[in-house]
Design a protein around this motif. Structure first.
Motif, PDB file in Angstrom:
ATOM      1  N   ARG A 149       0.717  -1.020  -0.176  1.00 44.06           N
ATOM      2  CA  ARG A 149       0.012   0.108   0.054  1.00 44.06           C
ATOM      3  C   ARG A 149       0.878   1.237  -0.081  1.00 44.06           C
ATOM      4  NH1 ARG A 149      -4.647   1.933  -1.567  1.00 44.06           N
ATOM      5  NH2 ARG A 149      -5.401  -0.115  -1.295  1.00 44.06           N
ATOM      6  N   ASP A 156      -2.749  -3.932   1.170  1.00 40.53           N
ATOM      7  CA  ASP A 156      -2.682  -3.404   2.384  1.00 40.53           C
ATOM      8  C   ASP A 156      -1.132  -3.674   2.935  1.00 40.53           C
ATOM      9  OD1 ASP A 156      -5.488  -2.382   3.029  1.00 40.53           O
ATOM     10  OD2 ASP A 156      -5.812  -4.348   2.143  1.00 40.53           O
ATOM     11  N   TRP A 158       1.645  -4.734   5.880  1.00 43.02           N
ATOM     12  CA  TRP A 158       1.511  -5.742   7.136  1.00 43.02           C
ATOM     13  C   TRP A 158       1.583  -4.925   8.370  1.00 43.02           C
ATOM     14  CZ3 TRP A 158       2.882 -11.451   7.194  1.00 43.02           C
ATOM     15  CH2 TRP A 158       2.436 -12.000   6.029  1.00 43.02           C
ATOM     16  N   ASN A 331     -11.638 -11.755   1.158  1.00 42.55           N
ATOM     17  CA  ASN A 331      -9.776 -11.615   0.658  1.00 42.55           C
ATOM     18  C   ASN A 331      -9.224 -13.004   0.509  1.00 42.55           C
ATOM     19  OD1 ASN A 331     -10.225  -8.632   0.919  1.00 42.55           O
ATOM     20  ND2 ASN A 331     -10.413  -9.138   3.058  1.00 42.55           N
ATOM     21  N   PRO A 424      -5.624  -8.789  -2.536  1.00 39.99           N
ATOM     22  CA  PRO A 424      -6.709  -9.090  -1.825  1.00 39.99           C
ATOM     23  C   PRO A 424      -8.180  -8.379  -2.444  1.00 39.99           C
ATOM     24  CG  PRO A 424      -5.452  -7.441  -0.633  1.00 39.99           C
ATOM     25  CD  PRO A 424      -4.592  -7.873  -1.779  1.00 39.99           C
ATOM     26  N   GLY A 492      -5.388 -15.419   3.665  1.00 41.34           N
ATOM     27  CA  GLY A 492      -5.947 -14.016   3.593  1.00 41.34           C
ATOM     28  C   GLY A 492      -7.342 -13.909   4.392  1.00 41.34           C
ATOM     29  N   ARG A 495      -7.412 -12.114   8.085  1.00 42.82           N
ATOM     30  CA  ARG A 495      -6.149 -11.029   7.753  1.00 42.82           C
ATOM     31  C   ARG A 495      -5.762 -10.119   9.044  1.00 42.82           C
ATOM     32  NH1 ARG A 495      -7.781  -6.128   4.507  1.00 42.82           N
ATOM     33  NH2 ARG A 495      -6.309  -6.843   2.811  1.00 42.82           N
ATOM     34  N   GLY A 497      -4.281  -6.928  10.625  1.00 39.31           N
ATOM     35  CA  GLY A 497      -4.596  -5.287  10.276  1.00 39.31           C
ATOM     36  C   GLY A 497      -5.006  -4.612  11.724  1.00 39.31           C
ATOM     37  N   THR A 502     -11.784  -3.882   8.697  1.00 42.37           N
ATOM     38  CA  THR A 502     -11.306  -4.623   7.612  1.00 42.37           C
ATOM     39  C   THR A 502     -10.111  -5.527   7.743  1.00 42.37           C
ATOM     40  OG1 THR A 502      -9.471  -2.789   7.302  1.00 42.37           O
ATOM     41  CG2 THR A 502     -11.406  -2.265   6.011  1.00 42.37           C
ATOM     42  N   SER A 503     -10.015  -6.058   8.750  1.00 39.04           N
ATOM     43  CA  SER A 503      -9.212  -7.100   9.250  1.00 39.04           C
ATOM     44  C   SER A 503      -9.687  -7.994  10.627  1.00 39.04           C
ATOM     45  CB  SER A 503      -7.778  -6.447   9.537  1.00 39.04           C
ATOM     46  OG  SER A 503      -7.819  -5.761  10.846  1.00 39.04           O
ATOM     47  N   PRO A 526      -2.126 -10.398   5.030  1.00 39.38           N
ATOM     48  CA  PRO A 526      -2.790  -9.302   4.401  1.00 39.38           C
ATOM     49  C   PRO A 526      -2.538  -9.171   2.950  1.00 39.38           C
ATOM     50  CG  PRO A 526      -1.429  -8.399   6.161  1.00 39.38           C
ATOM     51  CD  PRO A 526      -0.972  -9.669   5.982  1.00 39.38           C
ATOM     52  N   THR A 527      -1.292  -9.532   2.506  1.00 38.99           N
ATOM     53  CA  THR A 527      -0.890  -9.676   1.007  1.00 38.99           C
ATOM     54  C   THR A 527      -0.060 -11.032   1.180  1.00 38.99           C
ATOM     55  OG1 THR A 527       0.931  -7.981   1.344  1.00 38.99           O
ATOM     56  CG2 THR A 527      -1.036  -7.378   0.263  1.00 38.99           C
TER      57      THR A 527
END
Length: 553
Positions: A149, A156, A158, A331, A424, A492, A495, A497, A502-503, A526-527
């Protein structure tokens, strides 16, 4: 290693009604004494986590549960006449194919609805998880993979950096035993490898000359395979069929490394334990419920629950347990997979030697926007598949014409596998069905679509693969734009975050919604970079164990 042409037969009906399952669950419950930590899953993440925690906090009572049991190395088919048939049946890499074969499989499988997924999930359930039948290619992520990101505006970041994980990469290498060559310019410096690299063979040497001709980076792979006697296990004899288990024990699997050492340190290991619920109350996990091999329901209270069931199994269990997290199951990432096979006049190695462990190139790994996409691709030179697997991809896999085609290819081909960084996307996901399966859990369904990003990256990589093979002298090439049966990397869906919207967890694997519920597997990513995740799963589990050890001090 591409396993092309594998088409599962229609599986048998394994379902049961909710009423029938519920009736069995209402019987007697075996309530066990509380423990400090219960770990669900004895694959790479769970085994590495349990070992490390047992070393850091030797006074803790730790129990590891797995739905499967120990691998029977004496029964592995790799040194029998029928090993090729086994690879398409009870030892196929796909759980759906194993179930469809109808024979008793050594893996404790459950069906997965992958009808709406471009890639088919490949995994193994039992002590050691998918390391029992993996190819043991052992790369690390790159530093840039932790900051996509920030660097490229995609994916995103890590919650920590490559430098933060680096000591655990080094420890993981030491514990697993890595054959390779230090000094790869594509990476930050790594410690000297424990053993010299896997011999590239005639195929790898030919490919290396082609990379040199093009002026592209290449390097011998890091592999968790003994190239000389190491850690009480012998050297690889290059017999070839690594994906049906390694009877010689030259290939490292975590049942032989982390898990065995964890048990020696006092960790209790229970097999044939199908966990169907993480119990939660007042915002905390209180333990798990499972059925043992005799069908008895068991309640195991614990001060902390760790789930390490891979990107499908972890999401399935947590969704079935009612965990409330908007990102859970979303994701899903595999890595895009495609390849080009080159045909040569001269004789090469055929299927002799570890299939995916020759050489690779990260010439095109980092972002170059002139290519039309962000991030990059991994190029990996792989040996031939077994003859029966090669034949299965033909339009008509029998008869004189098919035999002639396979005969022409045998020991005269190499493949260049292309993996790209799968980004993701929330619509790629794991969900539950309304069907209760034979193991008592709701069915699981995958939705996965190849993105425009992945298609551009794979097309670019396939063009480069053709250049390599042509430079190596291939007389013909066969391009496979998408290889569905490369879905080993299940990542994923839970994930890490900082934002609970979002995580699912924080950077220590702790669930945002349930503080003492921890994940320790590839679902946390995350990725995913563009390389195999095993090395990173192990390093991540070690780091998470250290975090918990500090918290429980």
């Amino acid at each position: 290693m591409p396993t092309e042409g594998m088409v599962p037969r229609k599986r048998r009906n394994a379902g049961r009604s909710k009423r029938a399952v519920q009736g069995r669950l209402e019987g007697m419950v075996d309530r066990r004494e509380p423990v400090d930590v219960v770990v669900v899953g004895a694959g790479f993440g769970g085994a590495a986590f349990a070992w490390r925690l047992s070393q850091q906090r030797p006074g803790l009572k730790i129990v590891v549960l797995d739905r499967g049991g120990p691998a029977d190395y004496a029964a592995m088919p790799m040194q029998t006449a029928g090993w090729q048939r086994a690879f398409l049946g009870p030892w196929a890499p796909s759980p759906n194919m194993r179930l469809a074969a109808g024979a008793v499989s050594p893996s404790a499988d459950y069906p997965i609805d992958d009808s709406n997924s471009a890639f088919k999930p490949l995994m193994w359930n039992g002590f050691g998880g998918s390391t029992v039948n993996w190819a043991a290619h052992f790369p690390r992520l790159h530093p840039s993979d932790f900051r996509t990101r920030s660097l490229d505006g995609v994916g995103d970041d890590w919650p920590f950096s490559y430098a933060d994980l680096e000591p655990y990469y080094d420890l993981n290498d030491e514990r697993m035993g890595v054959a390779g060559l230090a000094g790869d310019p594509a990476y930050p410096p790594k410690p000297e490898r424990a053993m010299p690299p896997v011999a590239p063979g005639r195929m790898g040497n030919l490919a290396a000359k082609a990379f040199d001709k093009l002026g592209w980076h290449w390097w011998p792979v890091d592999a968790a395979i003994n190239t000389r006697p190491h850690a009480g296990r012998p050297a690889c004899n290059h017999c070839g069929p690594c994906l049906t288990g390694c009877t010689t024990l030259a290939k490292a699997s975590v049942d032989q490394t982390y898990l065995a050492d964890a048990v020696r340190s006092g960790v209790e290991l229970r097999g044939h334990a199908v966990v169907f619920q993480v119990e939660m109350a007042a915002g905390r996990a209180t333990g798990v419920r499972y059925r043992d091999g005799a069908g008895t329901e068991v309640a195991q209270p614990a001060a902390a629950v760790v789930v390490a069931g891979n990107g499908i199994g972890t999401a399935r269990l947590l969704l079935a347990s009612g965990l409330s997290s908007p990102a859970l199951g979303h994701n899903l990432m595999f890595h895009g997979g495609a390849y080009v096979r080159g045909l040569f006049r001269e004789e090469l190695d055929g299927p002799v030697g570890p299939g995916g462990c020759a050489i690779y190139s990260h010439q095109f790994y980092e972002t170059d926007l002139s290519r039309g996409f962000t991030r990059g691709v991994h190029l990996q030179v792989t040996r031939e598949n077994p003859l029966m697997t090669q034949a299965s991809r033909l339009p008509t896999p029998w008869g004189a014409e098919s035999q002639a085609l396979v005969r022409d290819e045998f020991k005269r081909s190499m493949a260049v596998l292309v993996l790209n960084e799968d980004l993701p996307e929330a619509h790629n996901r794991v969900t539950l069905t309304d069907r209760i399966e034979a193991d008592g859990l709701p069915g699981v369904k995958l939705d996965y679509t190849v993105s425009a990003h992945t298609r551009k990256a794979l097309d670019f990589g396939l063009d480069r693969a053709e250049e390599i093979l042509q430079a190596a002298g291939a007389v013909a090439t066969v391009r496979v734009d998408l290889a569905p049966y490369t879905g080993w990397h299940l990542l994923g869906t839970a994930r890490m975050g900082v934002d609970p919207a979002t995580s699912v967890t924080d950077g220590s694997g702790r669930c945002h919604a349930v503080a003492n519920l921890i994940m320790a597997d590839g679902s946390l990513f995350p990725t995913v970079g563009a390389v195999n995740p095993g090395s990173t799963i192990g390093a991540l589990a070690l780091r998470i164990a250290d975090d918990l050890a500090r918290d429980m001090a």
